[in-house]
Design an enzyme around this catalytic site. Structure first.
Site, PDB file in Angstrom:
ATOM      1  N   TYR A 195     -11.158 -50.448  55.469  1.00 22.35           N
ATOM      2  CA  TYR A 195     -11.710 -51.439  54.547  1.00 22.35           C
ATOM      3  C   TYR A 195     -10.652 -52.002  53.599  1.00 22.35           C
ATOM      4  O   TYR A 195     -10.698 -53.185  53.231  1.00 22.35           O
ATOM      5  CB  TYR A 195     -12.896 -50.858  53.765  1.00 22.35           C
ATOM      6  CG  TYR A 195     -12.534 -49.869  52.674  1.00 22.35           C
ATOM      7  CD1 TYR A 195     -12.513 -50.257  51.342  1.00 22.35           C
ATOM      8  CD2 TYR A 195     -12.233 -48.546  52.972  1.00 22.35           C
ATOM      9  CE1 TYR A 195     -12.201 -49.358  50.333  1.00 22.35           C
ATOM     10  CE2 TYR A 195     -11.918 -47.638  51.983  1.00 22.35           C
ATOM     11  CZ  TYR A 195     -11.890 -48.049  50.666  1.00 22.35           C
ATOM     12  OH  TYR A 195     -11.574 -47.158  49.679  1.00 22.35           O
TER      13      TYR A 195
ATOM     14  N   TYR B 243      -7.079 -54.162  45.256  1.00 22.76           N
ATOM     15  CA  TYR B 243      -6.631 -53.814  46.611  1.00 22.76           C
ATOM     16  C   TYR B 243      -5.563 -54.793  47.105  1.00 22.76           C
ATOM     17  O   TYR B 243      -4.668 -54.411  47.862  1.00 22.76           O
ATOM     18  CB  TYR B 243      -7.816 -53.836  47.573  1.00 22.76           C
ATOM     19  CG  TYR B 243      -8.862 -52.788  47.282  1.00 22.76           C
ATOM     20  CD1 TYR B 243      -8.737 -51.492  47.770  1.00 22.76           C
ATOM     21  CD2 TYR B 243      -9.985 -53.103  46.511  1.00 22.76           C
ATOM     22  CE1 TYR B 243      -9.698 -50.532  47.503  1.00 22.76           C
ATOM     23  CE2 TYR B 243     -10.945 -52.142  46.238  1.00 22.76           C
ATOM     24  CZ  TYR B 243     -10.794 -50.864  46.730  1.00 22.76           C
ATOM     25  OH  TYR B 243     -11.739 -49.909  46.457  1.00 22.76           O
TER      26      TYR B 243
ATOM     27  N   ASP C 271     -11.833 -42.746  41.442  1.00 22.63           N
ATOM     28  CA  ASP C 271     -11.576 -43.804  42.418  1.00 22.63           C
ATOM     29  C   ASP C 271     -10.360 -44.606  41.947  1.00 22.63           C
ATOM     30  O   ASP C 271      -9.311 -44.043  41.680  1.00 22.63           O
ATOM     31  CB  ASP C 271     -12.849 -44.650  42.586  1.00 22.63           C
ATOM     32  CG  ASP C 271     -12.765 -45.691  43.687  1.00 22.63           C
ATOM     33  OD1 ASP C 271     -12.884 -45.306  44.868  1.00 22.63           O
ATOM     34  OD2 ASP C 271     -12.554 -46.873  43.373  1.00 22.63           O
TER      35      ASP C 271
ATOM     36  N   HIS D 125     -18.886 -39.560  47.198  1.00 20.10           N
ATOM     37  CA  HIS D 125     -17.780 -40.190  46.475  1.00 20.10           C
ATOM     38  C   HIS D 125     -18.061 -40.370  44.984  1.00 20.10           C
ATOM     39  O   HIS D 125     -17.160 -40.173  44.158  1.00 20.10           O
ATOM     40  CB  HIS D 125     -17.473 -41.555  47.106  1.00 20.10           C
ATOM     41  CG  HIS D 125     -16.311 -42.257  46.494  1.00 20.10           C
ATOM     42  ND1 HIS D 125     -15.032 -41.745  46.524  1.00 20.10           N
ATOM     43  CD2 HIS D 125     -16.229 -43.449  45.831  1.00 20.10           C
ATOM     44  CE1 HIS D 125     -14.204 -42.581  45.912  1.00 20.10           C
ATOM     45  NE2 HIS D 125     -14.902 -43.617  45.480  1.00 20.10           N
TER      46      HIS D 125
END
Length: 322
Positions: A155, A236, A106, A301
């Site tokens: 998202y 992010y 990730d 995931h």
């Protein structure tokens, strides 16, 4: 539960930033740096740590800045990939080995790609999970590319405003949050429906996945109760700043020997264009020493926890070649 023989310590990696590091295996064994994603911890690698130690590797798994028992810098812009790569470079220096193996999942995979791009001299070989490498493109920012593919309600776009996602996350019990996130199975990008929270947009109802225990969930809940989610969300919020700062590496390939593993139900693998990129030559062009791509069937995931034995074997087998 954490494997036997895990040692815990802290390492100062930048001024005012100390990382919590878990490790196991012989201290003189070849080091494997295991880099976690969102919302995860060193603990997500617990199965691989045990497998690597059994093969004679020194498995080293930090909590990245903003997570777990590591420091949480307050400034949003303290979470660029350059900060994160700098932390890993300092940690590698602390290990006292000229090169290490690296595995990332990730966000950890994203950071591992950048480490291999910026400091390939430090990495002997790489195994990345879930997130493929894309060279920087000059024609648009990262968020512009995401919006073009998936719209404003992806998202990552909805995570941008400080405090908004945190307020949504605060509506739910920590144990529910981790059961819902770790248990998501929908083979598609996460799109947040209008008027719905992140958790209301997941396909998971909060049922404990069969491959997790209540003790696992308790560990995550306890650590995030302490730190909250802002540190992880700030990764992010630096996406476009990363793009701006990485202009000197526009179009640059990653040349470290690499293996890539992803589940066929992974939201990343099912993002528009990704399958063609991986299987029709684009990925190989960007990572010329990509030696193998493994697609795990029926896997989501969090593959290193869902299929720990298979993922551990792939990692151990690949690193043993070097």
């Amino acid at each position: 539960m954490e494997p036997e023989g895990v040692r815990h310590r802290t390492v100062e990696v930048a001024r005012g930033v100390r990382l919590h590091v878990a490790e196991t295996g012989p201290e003189d064994g070849p080091a494997v740096l295991l880099v976690h994603g969102f919302p995860d911890l060193w603990y997500g690698w617990r199965h691989q740590m045990a497998a690597l130690a059994a093969r004679g590797f020194r498995a080293v798994a930090p909590d990245l800045r903003g997570y777990g028992d590591s420091d949480v810098p307050p400034a949003k812009d303290s979470y660029t990939t350059f900060h994160l790569v700098g932390d890993l470079v300092a940690l590698i220096a602390d290990l006292g080995q000229p090169q290490v193996f690296v595995a990332g999942h990730d966000w950890g995979a994203y950071v591992a790609w950048q480490l291999c791009l910026l400091r390939p001299d430090l990495v002997r070989a790489l195994v990345n999970l879930s997130v493929e490498y894309h060279p920087r493109r000059s024609e648009g920012t990262t968020l512009q590319a995401i919006r073009a593919l998936c719209g404003d309600d992806h998202y990552m776009c909805r995570f941008q405003d400080p405090g908004v996602a945190e307020a949504e996350f605060a509506l739910y019990d920590h144990r529910y949050k981790f059961k819902a996130i770790l248990g998501m199975r929908k083979a598609a990008p996460i799109i947040l429906s209008k008027g719905k929270t992140f958790f209301e947009s997941l396909d998971s109802d909060g049922t404990l996945p069969a491959w997790l225990s209540e003790e696992d969930i308790s560990y995550y809940a306890e650590k995030f109760e302490k730190t909250g989610f802002t540190g992880g969300l700030n990764f992010y919020r630096c996406l476009d700043l990363n793009w701006e700062l990485s202009a000197p590496w526009t179009g640059a390939p990653v040349k470290v020997p690499t293996k890539f593993i992803v589940g066929d139900l992974d939201l990343t693998y099912n993002t528009p264009g990704v399958k063609d990129y991986i299987h029709k030559g684009g990925f190989k062009a960007s990572v010329p020493n990509l030696e193998d791509v493994v697609i795990l069937e029926g896997v989501g995931h969090f593959l290193n926890q869902e299929k720990p034995n298979e993922v551990s074997e792939h990692i151990c087998e690949f690193f043993s070649k070097f």
